[in-house]
Design an enzyme around this catalytic site. Sequence first.
Site, mmCIF file in Angstrom:
data_model
loop_
_atom_site.group_PDB
_atom_site.id
_atom_site.type_symbol
_atom_site.label_atom_id
_atom_site.label_comp_id
_atom_site.label_asym_id
_atom_site.label_seq_id
_atom_site.Cartn_x
_atom_site.Cartn_y
_atom_site.Cartn_z
ATOM 1 N N ASP A 126 -9.007 -13.371 7.675
ATOM 2 C CA ASP A 126 -7.637 -13.140 8.145
ATOM 3 C C ASP A 126 -6.739 -12.588 7.048
ATOM 4 O OD1 ASP A 126 -7.422 -15.446 6.588
ATOM 5 O OD2 ASP A 126 -6.453 -16.662 8.142
ATOM 6 N N GLU A 127 -7.163 -12.668 5.797
ATOM 7 C CA GLU A 127 -6.328 -12.212 4.688
ATOM 8 C C GLU A 127 -6.112 -10.697 4.678
ATOM 9 O OE1 GLU A 127 -6.867 -14.056 0.842
ATOM 10 O OE2 GLU A 127 -8.090 -15.636 1.747
ATOM 11 N N TYR A 149 -8.836 -9.165 -3.564
ATOM 12 C CA TYR A 149 -9.881 -9.645 -2.660
ATOM 13 C C TYR A 149 -9.635 -9.172 -1.236
ATOM 14 C CZ TYR A 149 -11.892 -12.791 0.794
ATOM 15 O OH TYR A 149 -12.515 -13.287 1.925
ATOM 16 N N LYS A 153 -11.846 -6.574 1.256
ATOM 17 C CA LYS A 153 -12.354 -6.904 2.586
ATOM 18 C C LYS A 153 -11.793 -5.957 3.641
ATOM 19 C CE LYS A 153 -14.697 -9.847 3.621
ATOM 20 N NZ LYS A 153 -16.199 -9.898 3.746
#
Length: 326
Positions: A126-127, A149, A153
């Site tokens: 979800d990030e 990060y 993703k």
Amino acid sequence: MRVLVTGGAGFIGSHYVRSLLSGAYAGYEQAHVTVLDKLTYAGSTANLPMTHPRLTLVRGDVCDRRPLLDLLPGHDAVVHFAAESHVDRSIHDASLFARTNVVGTQNLLDCCVRTGVRKVVHVSTDEVYGSIDEGSWTEDHPLEPNSPYAASKAGADLMARAYGRTHGLDVSVTRCSNNYGPHQHPEKLLPHFVTRLLDGLQVPLYGDGRHVREWIHVDDHCRAVQLVLDKGVPGAAYNIAGVARSNEDMTRDLLRLCGADWSRVRRVEDRKGHDRRYAVDDSLIRDTLGFTPRVPLEAGLAGLVDWYRAHRAWWQPLTRTAQEVR
């Protein structure tokens, strides 16, 4: 049925593998599982049933092309967990995250196309959406990552989309909230706090502690991944939500479960670019695939503390690496 699981010796990947091999997923009771894992600090053969007759472990890197081209033929599907995943480490050095998460995903997808493996589930986070003050993200919200990060993703998610559109690869993406459960490396928030509390140490709470995350047990996450593997629409992304808690409230829960009080909390300077709140709308996976989480947060957290209390021999050797980036 032959399933290749990348990153299958890590926290979430190994839980998925153990569940698959135990017959937890209908239709896959006799599936053969190949785990491809680099076996970095975050992955361990201790997380896997190494003597299981339907398990094959291959030590390797998703960035290496030749081993993938040799390994993939004959597999019916790939579930792609392999990733560098710790935000603090990405802030310290983002290069490995870009290589593994973006280039590695691209390489894996390309090798799937070239070897005729048609079905891929790419496990994301979800990030990738960034931070949201109120409401929740649906799957069509723009990707606005704020940490290296999360950016890596998001790049991997876009690669998955591109390979689906360009090559017709049947690839779906899952975007899950924060996981917790057994076998999670103690660099991560919950096991970091639990292991320190069990050792009689203080725990570090970032900033004012009001950052909000959603939490889901790893078993529920893995069931959702399996539903997407079975029934997911090619090219679709699926949010997987958890229960919202502020870091401060979660700290209170863990203190209570470990028999400690607030004197064990040490306030520390906030993380750079720390996202304030995550929240995903998981209506799509609930309404179209029938997903419902089963593990209540309170029971799951109690089980988490019990597991780490009973498995000191597993986590104590790992606590040194958990301190290196704190």
